[in-house]
Design a protein around this motif. Structure first.
Motif, PDB file in Angstrom:
ATOM      1  N   SER A  47     -14.119  -0.050   2.439  1.00  0.00           N
ATOM      2  CA  SER A  47     -12.842   0.517   2.173  1.00  0.00           C
ATOM      3  C   SER A  47     -11.991   0.024   3.203  1.00  0.00           C
ATOM      4  O   SER A  47     -10.853  -0.532   2.798  1.00  0.00           O
ATOM      5  N   LEU A 105     -12.807   4.208  -0.335  1.00  0.00           N
ATOM      6  CA  LEU A 105     -13.232   4.050  -1.642  1.00  0.00           C
ATOM      7  C   LEU A 105     -14.371   5.139  -2.047  1.00  0.00           C
ATOM      8  O   LEU A 105     -15.222   5.499  -0.952  1.00  0.00           O
ATOM      9  N   ASN A 161      -7.350   8.823  -5.941  1.00  0.00           N
ATOM     10  CA  ASN A 161      -7.565   8.628  -4.539  1.00  0.00           C
ATOM     11  C   ASN A 161      -6.446   7.915  -3.769  1.00  0.00           C
ATOM     12  O   ASN A 161      -6.601   7.308  -2.596  1.00  0.00           O
ATOM     13  N   THR A 162      -5.401   7.756  -4.694  1.00  0.00           N
ATOM     14  CA  THR A 162      -4.446   7.021  -3.807  1.00  0.00           C
ATOM     15  C   THR A 162      -3.164   7.893  -3.676  1.00  0.00           C
ATOM     16  O   THR A 162      -2.817   8.692  -4.278  1.00  0.00           O
ATOM     17  N   LEU A 219      -9.298   5.228  -8.893  1.00  0.00           N
ATOM     18  CA  LEU A 219      -8.307   4.588  -7.703  1.00  0.00           C
ATOM     19  C   LEU A 219      -6.982   5.247  -7.662  1.00  0.00           C
ATOM     20  O   LEU A 219      -6.553   5.896  -6.728  1.00  0.00           O
ATOM     21  N   GLU A 259       0.776  -1.249  -0.030  1.00  0.00           N
ATOM     22  CA  GLU A 259       0.094  -0.136   0.079  1.00  0.00           C
ATOM     23  C   GLU A 259       0.801   1.267   0.050  1.00  0.00           C
ATOM     24  O   GLU A 259       0.378   2.284   0.253  1.00  0.00           O
ATOM     25  N   LEU A 315      -6.985  -4.496  -5.696  1.00  0.00           N
ATOM     26  CA  LEU A 315      -7.955  -4.268  -6.725  1.00  0.00           C
ATOM     27  C   LEU A 315      -7.541  -3.594  -7.930  1.00  0.00           C
ATOM     28  O   LEU A 315      -7.952  -3.990  -8.921  1.00  0.00           O
ATOM     29  N   LYS A 316      -6.225  -2.876  -7.835  1.00  0.00           N
ATOM     30  CA  LYS A 316      -5.720  -2.238  -9.095  1.00  0.00           C
ATOM     31  C   LYS A 316      -5.305  -3.334  -9.961  1.00  0.00           C
ATOM     32  O   LYS A 316      -5.467  -3.271 -11.065  1.00  0.00           O
ATOM     33  N   LYS A 368      -6.521  -1.731  -1.736  1.00  0.00           N
ATOM     34  CA  LYS A 368      -6.344  -0.940  -3.097  1.00  0.00           C
ATOM     35  C   LYS A 368      -5.498  -1.588  -4.321  1.00  0.00           C
ATOM     36  O   LYS A 368      -5.872  -1.572  -5.312  1.00  0.00           O
ATOM     37  N   SER A 369      -4.412  -1.991  -3.478  1.00  0.00           N
ATOM     38  CA  SER A 369      -3.271  -2.521  -4.566  1.00  0.00           C
ATOM     39  C   SER A 369      -3.703  -3.788  -5.355  1.00  0.00           C
ATOM     40  O   SER A 369      -3.485  -4.049  -6.567  1.00  0.00           O
TER      41      SER A 369
END
Length: 509
Positions: A462, A418, A507-508, A504, A260, A470-471, A467-468
């Motif tokens: 969230s 998210l 918002n990262t 994404l 992350e 999901l991307k 996120k990593s």
């Protein structure tokens, strides 16, 4: 479910569990509530029969709890599955009457982002130590036991999937520890591998704990954990309890830091626990990987403890996973952690041959005291890069705990949420693809969000999604769509995927 109605059991529910129960009760009566609960020893009878069977032996009201399933996953820890349409205050008060604390049975994810020479392993081999007679547990997606470079002593499948390593993650991790190939040799290539399969996609805390206990019971001196999830409390998180007991009983726990980064305060559980050697990632030029999670932990401790190679590392490929051939290149702190697990196995062998008590704290202190300082902040590199030859020399000195330089980073991380726009795009994508990066709890909350559950469900999603991961999955879906013929492509779907990726990135941190 507020006010007087929950007064009998709300005292033991974490904030996330309270929200989760309310969301399922009000929006998803067809779903289940999955909780992990801590009970005083002796206050919850171990169910008879196989793992996952209904509780059939319990004094008092348990006999009337039709539809509730429970399994003891560790001493004092019980996984509860409660039908949403029966999850009322009376039932919860009965279930949790003697409970100390309950949290959602969270999902964890492989810390994979889409060597041995760097840490000096050949220098240790020249000294004759290669991990002989040391059991190393791979708590992961399984290991391809038919790979020609690997030998698996014992294996057990705790996941909901098949016995094979279809993700390829665990086989790659195992190869870094123990590959016997002459070219791609593992750090501790004479160690004994044991595999507990817990990942077939996301895995719940309760399944993680069952696999961990199995490896501990089979005398693993080192257990590698290349996965993670967010935590709101690294001190009281229930996943920590069995890991802490394992450490105190002599198990060296090695965990990936997470992918992350460069967000500060982004170390994942179990890597944020004090009873783990936590590993960040560098490339083969000893540069810190941008994706490697940074500390501090939410309670202010410096993490990671060490860094190791984790960028474009070649290791064993499971024949049941994507790709071709016997070898595969992967990146991530998932890949850095097994370098340290192999190093720990070598130190354990050296201790045993030298008559030294191989306590986990000694192994951790030795690896940190001998690490190469790469001149990054302490909350980026910990003590630095693993250096095995120096660690063998330092081991004889019985080093004290390492005091790291003060960090410029403070505890300032808030789990980045998210956005409603992203959730809308994911809902469209899920009409065609099942997202493995959206686990059981997050998936339920995503459904509830579509039914009007609002910000409470968004916050829980969230907290439950990395996120990593999901991307990486969205990029893979985009690649699949690009390779399809024009008649099979979903033009609108590709638009949704691109919009989700853009959201994404925006918002990262």
């Amino acid at each position: 479910m507020c006010g007087v109605e929950v007064a009998g059991f709300e005292r033991v529910l974490s904030r996330a569990a309270f929200s989760y129960v309310r969301i399922v009760r009000e929006y998803l009566r067809d779903a289940y509530v999955h909780l992990l609960a801590s009970f005083p020893k002796g206050d919850f009878m171990r169910p008879l029969g196989l793992r996952g069977e209904e509780v059939v032996e319990r004094i008092g009201p348990w006999r009337q709890l039709e539809g509730v399933r429970a399994r003891v996953v560790s001493d004092g820890l019980v996984a509860l599955t409660i039908p949403g349409d029966k999850c009322d205050s009376r039932l919860l008060s009965t279930l949790l009457e003697k409970c100390r604390f309950a949290q959602p049975d969270f999902d964890v994810y492989p810390t994979l982002y889409s060597s041995v020479f760097v840490i000096g392993a050949p220098g240790a081999w020249d000294s004759g130590v290669t991990g002989k007679r040391v059991n190393v547990g791979i708590l992961d997606s399984g290991v391809d036991a038919e790979h020609p470079a690997l030998w698996v002593e014992k294996e057990f499948n705790f996941s909901w999937g098949s016995d094979e390593d279809t993700l390829g993650h665990g086989t790659h991790v195992a190869g870094i520890v123990s590959s016997m190939d002459s070219k791609y040799k593992g750090v501790a290539h004479h160690s004994e591998l044991l595999s507990a399969k817990i990942l077939a996609g996301p895995a719940s805390d309760s399944v993680i704990i069952e696999g961990y206990e199995w490896l501990k019971d089979h005398n693993c001196g080192v257990i590698n954990m290349s996965f993670g999830r967010h935590t709101g409390n690294p001190i009281n998180d229930l996943l920590r309890e069995p890991i802490r007991r394992g450490w105190r009983s002599g198990v060296v726990n090695v965990a990936s830091a997470g992918n992350e980064g460069p967000q500060i305060g982004s170390i994942l559980a179990p890597g944020c626990f004090e009873e783990c050697i936590t590993v960040g990632a560098v490339d083969n030029n000893k540069r810190l990987a941008v994706f490697s999670s940074r500390g501090p932990t939410l309670d202010g401790r410096i993490k990671p403890d060490l860094v190791a190679p984790g960028v474009r590392i070649t290791s064993c490929r499971s024949k049941y996973s994507s790709g071709e051939g016997e070898w595969k290149i992967m990146s991530g702190t998932s890949i850095a952690a097994p370098h340290v697990s192999g190093a720990a196995a070598i130190l354990l062998e050296y201790c045993r041959e030298s008559g030294v008590n191989p306590e986990p704290n000694l192994i951790k202190n030795t690896l940190m005291a001998s690490a190469e300082n790469l001149r990054y902040d302490s909350n980026e590199q910990g003590a630095g890069l693993v250096n095995l030859p120096e660690a063998l020399k330092k081991l004889e000195e019985n080093p004290a705990p390492v005091s790291l330089p003060p960090s410029k980073y403070s505890v300032a991380w808030v789990n980045p949420e998210l956005t409603p726009t992203l959730l809308s795009e994911l809902a469209q994508i899920q009409k065609r693809y099942r997202l493995n990066s959206v686990g059981r709890i997050a998936g339920d909350c995503l459904r509830a969000y579509g039914k009007g559950a609002g910000m409470e469900s968004l916050r829980l999603i969230s907290f439950s999604v990395l996120k990593s991961c999901l991307k990486e999955e969205l990029r893979a879906i985009l690649g699949v769509e690009e390779r399809l013929g024009p008649q099979l492509r979903g033009r609108s779907l590709r638009k949704h995927v691109k919009n989700a990726l853009a959201e994404l990135e925006r918002n990262t941190c």
